[in-house]
Design a protein around this motif. Structure first.
Motif, PDB file in Angstrom:
ATOM      1  N   ASP A 510      37.804  37.955  31.651  1.00  0.00           N
ATOM      2  CA  ASP A 510      39.080  38.237  30.104  1.00  0.00           C
ATOM      3  C   ASP A 510      40.580  37.554  31.176  1.00  0.00           C
ATOM      4  OD1 ASP A 510      40.233  39.479  28.033  1.00  0.00           O
ATOM      5  OD2 ASP A 510      38.469  39.270  27.315  1.00  0.00           O
ATOM      6  N   LEU A 511      41.168  38.578  31.516  1.00  0.00           N
ATOM      7  CA  LEU A 511      42.156  37.514  32.130  1.00  0.00           C
ATOM      8  C   LEU A 511      42.690  36.865  33.028  1.00  0.00           C
ATOM      9  CD1 LEU A 511      42.842  41.902  34.150  1.00  0.00           C
ATOM     10  CD2 LEU A 511      43.453  40.919  30.913  1.00  0.00           C
ATOM     11  N   SER A 512      41.827  36.390  33.834  1.00  0.00           N
ATOM     12  CA  SER A 512      41.945  35.050  33.997  1.00  0.00           C
ATOM     13  C   SER A 512      41.816  34.088  33.247  1.00  0.00           C
ATOM     14  CB  SER A 512      40.715  34.598  35.307  1.00  0.00           C
ATOM     15  OG  SER A 512      40.506  35.969  36.901  1.00  0.00           O
ATOM     16  N   ALA A 513      41.201  33.729  32.769  1.00  0.00           N
ATOM     17  CA  ALA A 513      40.978  33.126  31.065  1.00  0.00           C
ATOM     18  C   ALA A 513      43.383  32.877  30.517  1.00  0.00           C
ATOM     19  CB  ALA A 513      40.030  33.511  29.411  1.00  0.00           C
ATOM     20  N   ASP A 514      43.790  33.789  31.230  1.00  0.00           N
ATOM     21  CA  ASP A 514      44.788  33.524  30.840  1.00  0.00           C
ATOM     22  C   ASP A 514      45.847  33.404  31.254  1.00  0.00           C
ATOM     23  OD1 ASP A 514      44.287  32.253  27.946  1.00  0.00           O
ATOM     24  OD2 ASP A 514      43.797  34.723  27.754  1.00  0.00           O
ATOM     25  N   SER A 515      45.049  33.284  32.873  1.00  0.00           N
ATOM     26  CA  SER A 515      45.909  33.484  33.803  1.00  0.00           C
ATOM     27  C   SER A 515      46.706  35.092  34.147  1.00  0.00           C
ATOM     28  CB  SER A 515      47.258  32.177  33.894  1.00  0.00           C
ATOM     29  OG  SER A 515      46.441  31.371  34.205  1.00  0.00           O
ATOM     30  N   ILE A 516      46.312  35.676  33.706  1.00  0.00           N
ATOM     31  CA  ILE A 516      46.690  37.382  34.139  1.00  0.00           C
ATOM     32  C   ILE A 516      46.210  37.771  34.959  1.00  0.00           C
ATOM     33  CG2 ILE A 516      47.353  39.658  31.987  1.00  0.00           C
ATOM     34  CD1 ILE A 516      47.105  38.346  29.439  1.00  0.00           C
ATOM     35  N   SER A 517      46.504  38.493  35.611  1.00  0.00           N
ATOM     36  CA  SER A 517      46.562  39.056  36.811  1.00  0.00           C
ATOM     37  C   SER A 517      47.125  40.674  37.211  1.00  0.00           C
ATOM     38  CB  SER A 517      46.064  38.752  38.346  1.00  0.00           C
ATOM     39  OG  SER A 517      48.280  38.123  38.746  1.00  0.00           O
ATOM     40  N   PHE A 518      46.513  41.453  38.343  1.00  0.00           N
ATOM     41  CA  PHE A 518      47.454  42.991  38.002  1.00  0.00           C
ATOM     42  C   PHE A 518      48.708  43.086  38.599  1.00  0.00           C
ATOM     43  CE2 PHE A 518      42.361  44.896  37.826  1.00  0.00           C
ATOM     44  CZ  PHE A 518      42.943  45.023  37.021  1.00  0.00           C
ATOM     45  N   LYS A 519      49.468  43.267  38.115  1.00  0.00           N
ATOM     46  CA  LYS A 519      50.870  43.561  38.712  1.00  0.00           C
ATOM     47  C   LYS A 519      50.316  43.702  40.279  1.00  0.00           C
ATOM     48  CE  LYS A 519      53.652  43.319  34.939  1.00  0.00           C
ATOM     49  NZ  LYS A 519      54.681  44.067  34.300  1.00  0.00           N
ATOM     50  N   ASN A 520      50.115  45.203  40.220  1.00  0.00           N
ATOM     51  CA  ASN A 520      49.490  46.056  41.448  1.00  0.00           C
ATOM     52  C   ASN A 520      48.645  45.502  42.018  1.00  0.00           C
ATOM     53  OD1 ASN A 520      48.688  48.642  43.371  1.00  0.00           O
ATOM     54  ND2 ASN A 520      49.595  48.859  42.728  1.00  0.00           N
ATOM     55  N   LYS A 521      49.092  44.677  44.142  1.00  0.00           N
ATOM     56  CA  LYS A 521      48.830  44.007  44.766  1.00  0.00           C
ATOM     57  C   LYS A 521      47.770  44.280  45.313  1.00  0.00           C
ATOM     58  CE  LYS A 521      52.322  41.095  45.957  1.00  0.00           C
ATOM     59  NZ  LYS A 521      53.930  40.648  47.507  1.00  0.00           N
ATOM     60  N   LEU A 522      47.256  45.790  45.442  1.00  0.00           N
ATOM     61  CA  LEU A 522      46.204  46.029  46.004  1.00  0.00           C
ATOM     62  C   LEU A 522      45.209  46.500  44.614  1.00  0.00           C
ATOM     63  CD1 LEU A 522      45.392  48.171  48.161  1.00  0.00           C
ATOM     64  CD2 LEU A 522      45.770  50.400  46.297  1.00  0.00           C
ATOM     65  N   TYR A 523      45.506  46.534  43.489  1.00  0.00           N
ATOM     66  CA  TYR A 523      44.336  46.777  42.542  1.00  0.00           C
ATOM     67  C   TYR A 523      43.443  45.339  42.302  1.00  0.00           C
ATOM     68  CZ  TYR A 523      46.496  51.696  41.067  1.00  0.00           C
ATOM     69  OH  TYR A 523      45.756  52.900  40.899  1.00  0.00           O
ATOM     70  N   ALA A 524      45.436  44.015  42.168  1.00  0.00           N
ATOM     71  CA  ALA A 524      44.390  43.185  42.598  1.00  0.00           C
ATOM     72  C   ALA A 524      43.083  43.073  43.635  1.00  0.00           C
ATOM     73  CB  ALA A 524      45.693  41.798  42.421  1.00  0.00           C
ATOM     74  N   ARG A 525      43.733  43.259  44.622  1.00  0.00           N
ATOM     75  CA  ARG A 525      42.713  42.806  45.939  1.00  0.00           C
ATOM     76  C   ARG A 525      41.295  43.700  46.010  1.00  0.00           C
ATOM     77  NH1 ARG A 525      43.654  45.532  51.565  1.00  0.00           N
ATOM     78  NH2 ARG A 525      41.217  45.207  52.835  1.00  0.00           N
ATOM     79  N   MET A 526      41.457  45.098  44.976  1.00  0.00           N
ATOM     80  CA  MET A 526      39.927  45.620  44.800  1.00  0.00           C
ATOM     81  C   MET A 526      39.094  44.932  43.367  1.00  0.00           C
ATOM     82  SD  MET A 526      42.310  49.882  44.343  1.00  0.00           S
ATOM     83  CE  MET A 526      40.338  50.649  44.682  1.00  0.00           C
ATOM     84  N   LEU A 527      40.285  44.475  42.439  1.00  0.00           N
ATOM     85  CA  LEU A 527      39.140  43.997  41.620  1.00  0.00           C
ATOM     86  C   LEU A 527      38.489  42.606  41.658  1.00  0.00           C
ATOM     87  CD1 LEU A 527      38.967  42.647  38.952  1.00  0.00           C
ATOM     88  CD2 LEU A 527      41.150  41.884  38.076  1.00  0.00           C
ATOM     89  N   ALA A 528      38.817  41.626  43.034  1.00  0.00           N
ATOM     90  CA  ALA A 528      38.807  40.700  43.323  1.00  0.00           C
ATOM     91  C   ALA A 528      37.068  41.171  44.399  1.00  0.00           C
ATOM     92  CB  ALA A 528      40.387  39.874  44.517  1.00  0.00           C
ATOM     93  N   GLU A 529      37.409  42.284  45.082  1.00  0.00           N
ATOM     94  CA  GLU A 529      36.180  42.481  45.980  1.00  0.00           C
ATOM     95  C   GLU A 529      35.143  42.804  45.096  1.00  0.00           C
ATOM     96  OE1 GLU A 529      37.468  44.739  49.271  1.00  0.00           O
ATOM     97  OE2 GLU A 529      38.969  44.391  50.159  1.00  0.00           O
ATOM     98  N   ALA A 530      35.349  43.362  44.170  1.00  0.00           N
ATOM     99  CA  ALA A 530      34.535  44.147  43.242  1.00  0.00           C
ATOM    100  C   ALA A 530      33.295  42.837  42.622  1.00  0.00           C
ATOM    101  CB  ALA A 530      35.217  44.290  42.273  1.00  0.00           C
ATOM    102  N   VAL A 531      34.150  41.748  41.919  1.00  0.00           N
ATOM    103  CA  VAL A 531      33.495  40.687  41.913  1.00  0.00           C
ATOM    104  C   VAL A 531      33.239  40.062  42.912  1.00  0.00           C
ATOM    105  CG1 VAL A 531      34.183  38.111  40.913  1.00  0.00           C
ATOM    106  CG2 VAL A 531      35.383  40.248  39.960  1.00  0.00           C
ATOM    107  N   GLU A 532      33.596  39.838  43.803  1.00  0.00           N
ATOM    108  CA  GLU A 532      32.846  39.144  45.460  1.00  0.00           C
ATOM    109  C   GLU A 532      31.688  39.857  45.631  1.00  0.00           C
ATOM    110  OE1 GLU A 532      33.347  38.701  49.693  1.00  0.00           O
ATOM    111  OE2 GLU A 532      35.600  39.448  48.761  1.00  0.00           O
ATOM    112  N   HIS A 533      32.051  40.970  45.333  1.00  0.00           N
ATOM    113  CA  HIS A 533      30.151  41.832  45.954  1.00  0.00           C
ATOM    114  C   HIS A 533      29.311  42.073  44.946  1.00  0.00           C
ATOM    115  CE1 HIS A 533      31.169  42.717  50.054  1.00  0.00           C
ATOM    116  NE2 HIS A 533      32.787  42.889  49.341  1.00  0.00           N
ATOM    117  N   SER A 534      29.800  41.854  43.272  1.00  0.00           N
ATOM    118  CA  SER A 534      28.989  42.363  41.970  1.00  0.00           C
ATOM    119  C   SER A 534      27.401  41.532  42.091  1.00  0.00           C
ATOM    120  CB  SER A 534      29.889  41.374  41.208  1.00  0.00           C
ATOM    121  OG  SER A 534      30.205  42.143  40.561  1.00  0.00           O
TER     122      SER A 534
END
Length: 644
Positions: A510-534
């Protein structure tokens, strides 16, 4: 460096209840455990430990931790130090390469000092057991005190050679630096710049902190030199790893017995502690001649609320018992006092009696602090002025008790013992309480005034939660808790296949559809890892993030899970698929609304700076209108009024 596989083994082995119990007395509370928080002073337990989630949380001060971060916070260790502590506890071998001189230089001073102390402790023990002088002088002294071999080993007692340079010479040959030999206080430099061993010719009593690390030493002279000498005992000077007002001799050896007995005996010296252990009474510690401090009391309060001051019956013992009473009462401790018969100290008394005999004697002769002070200060006193001063001192002690019911009970008892009107004592006590409050208020005002006149200190780095917006923090919390939970089933893809979408995937899509990402770099990394391992069948977001090898991520996860474990699983609200879907969609809309509001704010600022460029102003105003329309659409979806 510790390899990732070893880190995983350590984290898998570490049991949060087991780890926290090393430092805090825990009691079962439903599915969890609770106790007094070790991170702030409290009298009512608000510190909970969840064995099922592997985390602990204080509902008063807000601290949360997993086993690693708990050790880091409590013992003031670095991440690698905490891992090594846990590895040692669970007998997990860590293979590391030999440190180069350059790497050793980069080691934290604190860690290096502990390493030097650990080596010195072993060195002193080796001299005691294997050196000619160690056996003839040091061991002879311990034998004369009646200490058994098992007790000598338990307290890691040792002996320092007679030569003023024996220990330091050996240490330097082993590669330990002069810098740390001096910083720990093991040595000092003479005027000519040469090192001299501080404890030469003395028997050694190591000080072990609550975690069991050697933080200091005490050394005692043994021969005729002790006659008339002021410094029969020499202790380590204050350092980065040792502050005498924050340590208690014997606390490491006593902590489990204190928790089990729900009581601690406070004595004065090393040999008092050791003799009582040998007698069979292990819940005993010593402040070793220093005035009892608030820090020491709070260490004890983690394990028990009950303390018995066990001192010699001479003037020095009486003074020691009196000076710590008010501080103990103010910290919520239940205080009993027992003075031993004339000519006896805990050391000599313990050597003459069995544990059962000693406990029986203490039970029969211990008194509460009112009886002790009354007997001490009013016995035989007939002068009205002196009697009034003594009664005021007793009432003053009662006034520092924080619990109103306990305070009222003691005051009633005091009135009965003294044969005085209770109302008179209440009036006097209230004056003390008001004065204390006024003094604290003035002190607070002075501190505040001081802060306003001083240059502001640099702010501490913000935590990930502080750096992120509230909604962003709530979204990442959803990912940690329910990231693997499916909220959309049989969704058709572009190639016609059907897939299930979980919480983490939906937020990312949903966020990527409008090129929106988390401002907090740690949170952005956590989201990316969650998607990667899903896509992994065994992926569980909660377990994955709690046991993450990156401390920042595992610590953030433990804080995000903290408020869930107080309720038992049966009492926790079920998060069904529809509920999770609605909550996730709502949070994303909230996040989008925040995002648009911030864009509008920036555009208005930009508009104010473009007053001389009509073309640019027109472009910005069109973009503002577009963002306002988008904001109103999102607000409507959220069920809010459309913003004009």
């Amino acid at each position: 460096m510790i390899d990732r596989a070893t880190i995983e083994r350590i984290k898998d082995a570490a049991d949060i209840v087991d780890v926290v119990s090393e430092f805090v007395t825990l009691r079962k509370s439903g599915a969890n455990y609770k106790g007094l928080c070790p991170f702030h002073n409290e009298k009512t337990p608000s510190f909970y430990v969840s064995p099922s989630r592997g985390i602990c949380h204080c509902f008063s001060c807000g601290k949360s931790a997993n086993p690693v971060s708990f050790i880091m916070e409590h013992e003031q260790m670095t991440y690698p130090e905490a891992l090594r502590w846990l590895a040692n506890k669970y007998h997990i071998e860590i293979r590391e390469k030999e440190l180069t001189d350059e790497e050793r230089q980069e080691q934290n001073d604190r860690e290096s000092m502990f390493i030097v102390n650990e080596w010195a402790c072993g060195y002193f023990q080796d001299i005691l057991h294997n050196d000619v002088d160690g056996k003839a002088i040091g061991m002879q002294y311990f034998r004369s005190r009646g200490f058994r071999d098992d007790v000598i080993k338990k307290f890691q007692l040792g002996f320092s050679p007679l030569s003023r340079t024996a220990m330091s010479d050996t240490a330097k040959k082993k590669g330990y630096k002069e810098e740390y030999l001096v910083k720990t206080g093991l040595c000092y430099k003479r005027e000519n710049g040469e090192l001299s061993d501080r404890y030469a010719g003395r028997v050694i009593f190591p000080w072990l902190g609550v975690s069991g690390k050697v933080c200091a030493f005490g050394g005692r002279l043994l021969d005729s030199r002790t006659k008339g000498v002021q410094q029969k005992y020499v202790n380590s000077p204050d350092s980065e790893i040792y502050h005498k007002e924050r340590e208690l001799y014997g606390i490491y050896q006593a902590k489990k017995a204190i928790a089990k007995e729900d009581c601690v005996y406070m004595v004065e010296g090393y040999t008092d502690v050791i003799s009582m252990h040998q007698c069979g009474i292990e819940n005993v510690v010593a402040n070793s001649g220093t005035a009892l401090s608030v820090h020491q009391i709070r260490i004890l309060h983690r394990f028990t609320s009950n303390i018995i001051l066990l001192y010699d019956g001479d003037d020095a013992g009486i003074h020691a018992a009196i000076r710590g009473t008010d501080m103990l009462l103010a910290e919520g401790m239940n205080v009993k006092v027992m003075l031993l018969p004339d000519g006896e100290d805990p050391d000599s008394f313990a050597r003459k009696h069995t544990a059962s005999e000693m406990r029986e004697y203490i039970a029969q002769h211990q008194t509460d602090f009112i009886e002790f002070k009354t007997r001490l200060m009013l016995n035989g006193v007939t002068d009205p002025i002196k009697r009034s001063e003594a009664i005021s001192s007793i009432v003053r002690s009662i006034s520092v008790i924080q619990d109103q019911i306990v305070r009222a009970t003691y005051l009633k008892d005091c009135a009965a013992r003294l044969g005085m009107n209770e109302a008179t004592l209440i009036s006097s006590m209230n004056k003390f309480i008001r004065k204390d409050k006024e003094d604290k208020r003035k002190e607070t005002e002075r501190e505040q005034a001081k802060k306003t006149t001083e240059t502001a200190e640099p702010l501490m780095p913000a935590t990930p939660q502080q750096q992120a917006s509230k909604v962003e923090s709530m979204l990442i919390q959803m990912i940690v808790r329910y990231g693997d939970a499916v909220i959309y089933r049989n969704v058709e893809t572009e190639d016609g296949s059907l897939i299930d979408i979980n919480v983490a995937q939906y937020i990312d899509y949903d966020l990527s559809a409008d090129s929106i990402s988390f401002k907090n770099k740690l949170y952005a990394r956590m989201l990316a890892e969650a998607v990667e391992h899903s896509s992994e069948p065994s992926f569980k977001a909660e377990t994955y993030f709690l046991n993450h090898p990156d401390f920042e991520i595992s610590n953030a996860a433990s804080e995000m899970l903290a408020d869930r474990f107080q309720l038992s699983k049966s009492n926790q609200m079920a998060q069904g698929e529809e509920t999770l879907r609605n909550k996730t969609v709502h949070l994303i809309l909230d996040y989008r609304l925040d995002y648009v509001e911030e864009k509008l704010k920036n555009l208005r600022i930009e508009l104010g700076g473009a007053s001389n460029d009509m073309e640019k102003m027109k472009s910005i105003m069109e973009e503002i209108k577009e963002k306002q329309n988008l904001r109103n659409v999102i607000a409507k979806e959220l069920g809010n009024e459309i913003i004009i």
